[in-house]
Design a protein around this motif. Structure first.
Motif, mmCIF file in Angstrom:
data_model
loop_
_atom_site.group_PDB
_atom_site.id
_atom_site.type_symbol
_atom_site.label_atom_id
_atom_site.label_comp_id
_atom_site.label_asym_id
_atom_site.label_seq_id
_atom_site.Cartn_x
_atom_site.Cartn_y
_atom_site.Cartn_z
ATOM 1 N N TYR A 1 1.036 2.666 -0.568
ATOM 2 C CA TYR A 1 1.520 2.506 -1.949
ATOM 3 C C TYR A 1 0.824 1.321 -2.618
ATOM 4 N N ALA A 2 0.756 0.190 -1.917
ATOM 5 C CA ALA A 2 0.146 -1.009 -2.492
ATOM 6 C C ALA A 2 -1.328 -0.790 -2.793
ATOM 7 N N LEU A 3 -2.036 -0.066 -1.920
ATOM 8 C CA LEU A 3 -3.460 0.190 -2.139
ATOM 9 C C LEU A 3 -3.684 1.090 -3.351
ATOM 10 N N VAL A 4 -2.793 2.052 -3.568
ATOM 11 C CA VAL A 4 -2.910 2.918 -4.759
ATOM 12 C C VAL A 4 -2.828 2.072 -6.025
ATOM 13 N N GLN A 5 -1.855 1.164 -6.083
ATOM 14 C CA GLN A 5 -1.682 0.345 -7.283
ATOM 15 C C GLN A 5 -2.809 -0.673 -7.426
ATOM 16 N N ALA A 6 -3.232 -1.269 -6.320
ATOM 17 C CA ALA A 6 -4.328 -2.233 -6.388
ATOM 18 C C ALA A 6 -5.625 -1.547 -6.807
ATOM 19 N N THR A 7 -5.842 -0.334 -6.314
ATOM 20 C CA THR A 7 -7.040 0.419 -6.700
ATOM 21 C C THR A 7 -7.031 0.729 -8.185
ATOM 22 N N ALA A 8 -5.876 1.110 -8.713
ATOM 23 C CA ALA A 8 -5.769 1.364 -10.148
ATOM 24 C C ALA A 8 -6.120 0.118 -10.949
ATOM 25 N N ALA A 9 -5.652 -1.031 -10.486
ATOM 26 C CA ALA A 9 -5.944 -2.282 -11.191
ATOM 27 C C ALA A 9 -7.427 -2.628 -11.125
ATOM 28 N N VAL A 10 -8.042 -2.449 -9.967
ATOM 29 C CA VAL A 10 -9.468 -2.737 -9.825
ATOM 30 C C VAL A 10 -10.304 -1.806 -10.706
ATOM 31 N N ILE A 11 -9.930 -0.539 -10.750
ATOM 32 C CA ILE A 11 -10.645 0.412 -11.613
ATOM 33 C C ILE A 11 -10.533 -0.014 -13.068
ATOM 34 N N PHE A 12 -9.352 -0.483 -13.465
ATOM 35 C CA PHE A 12 -9.189 -0.923 -14.855
ATOM 36 C C PHE A 12 -10.051 -2.148 -15.141
ATOM 37 N N ALA B 1 -3.410 -6.693 -9.361
ATOM 38 C CA ALA B 1 -4.134 -6.302 -8.147
ATOM 39 C C ALA B 1 -3.876 -7.284 -7.014
ATOM 40 N N ALA B 2 -3.888 -8.575 -7.325
ATOM 41 C CA ALA B 2 -3.698 -9.598 -6.299
ATOM 42 C C ALA B 2 -2.313 -9.503 -5.670
ATOM 43 N N ALA B 3 -1.291 -9.281 -6.496
ATOM 44 C CA ALA B 3 0.072 -9.207 -5.971
ATOM 45 C C ALA B 3 0.222 -8.070 -4.975
ATOM 46 N N PHE B 4 -0.352 -6.906 -5.282
ATOM 47 C CA PHE B 4 -0.239 -5.768 -4.369
ATOM 48 C C PHE B 4 -1.076 -5.983 -3.108
ATOM 49 N N LEU B 5 -2.242 -6.556 -3.252
ATOM 50 C CA LEU B 5 -3.081 -6.797 -2.071
ATOM 51 C C LEU B 5 -2.467 -7.857 -1.162
#
Length: 231
Positions: free
Chosen positions: A135-146, A179-183
């Motif tokens: 779950y955390a990687l999905v959200q962090a990936t979305a943030a990195v893509i943005f 992104a940092a919070a999820f990672l």
């Protein structure tokens, strides 16, 4: 009208038409993104279990049993909402498509569509660390893509001329914190479940503190500029 003037006139018309086409493309992409986000949130709600029970006590007990699913829904709703707010704030200044912006937007939307599935994975029993990490990687990936989308906007100058100078910088700060919070939460999931979730709870608090700090700095800068321009 001479041939040269006619050619210049046609060239100007072609340029205006091209600008209009690119503007329409941005508008359609934005509408499509809004629709996908709405569908993702709807899917989150559709997955909610309905409490059962013939008496009030049994019904309330059923609600308590399903509380992890309800809490996960609220978390995902807020997370998807945060992604959408960042996209909405940014794309209202975008006037044209260029670079890899359209492709990155599709990857970003893919992460939003995966979120309802990731939410179901998170609420299942067993193997918490793997579920939480997914779950955390999905959200962090979305943030990195943005963040990559913001880089495309800056690199290809795809925003309006009147775009605030701090808009892209502020968006990058907010997204980087997300992104940092999820990672950061991923290694904590192997230590303590409450602490891992607490990392997500810190997101709005940290973003609020950063927003206040930036606002204070800007006000101080404007005040200093006014003082320096006084005779």
């Amino acid at each position: 009208m001479s041939d040269q003037r006619r050619a210049e006139h046609l060239s100007d018309d072609d340029e205006v038409e091209a600008l209009e086409v690119r503007a329409i493309a941005v508008e359609r992409l934005t509408f499509f993104a809004d629709a996908v986000i709405a569908i993702a949130i709807t899917l989150l709600a559709l997955d909610l279990p309905v409490p059962t029970g013939e008496t009030n006590r049994e019904l309330l007990h059923s609600v308590g049993e399903h509380s992890p699913e309800y809490i996960a829904f609220l978390i995902s709703f807020l997370v998807v909402g945060a992604h959408w707010r960042g996209h909405h704030r940014t794309f209202r200044y975008v006037t044209t498509l260029g670079g890899q912006l359209a492709r990155l937007t599709m990857y970003w939307l893919l992460m939003q569509v995966i979120t309802p599935f990731a939410t179901r994975v998170l609420t299942e029993n067993g193997a918490f660390q793997v579920r939480f990490t997914f779950y955390a990687l999905v959200q962090a990936t979305a943030a990195v893509i943005f963040l990559l989308m913001l880089r495309e906007l800056r690199r290809h100058r795809l925003t309006r001329a009147d775009t605030p100078a701090s808009m892209l910088t502020d968006a990058a700060w907010r997204t980087s914190l997300l992104a940092a919070a999820f990672l950061i939460s991923i290694p904590f999931s192997f230590i303590s479940k409450p602490v891992a979730y607490a990392c997500w709870a810190v997101i709005p608090l940290t973003r609020g503190l950063v927003r206040r700090a930036v606002t204070t700095r800007r006000r101080a800068g404007r005040t200093e500029d006014r003082r320096s321009t006084r005779p």
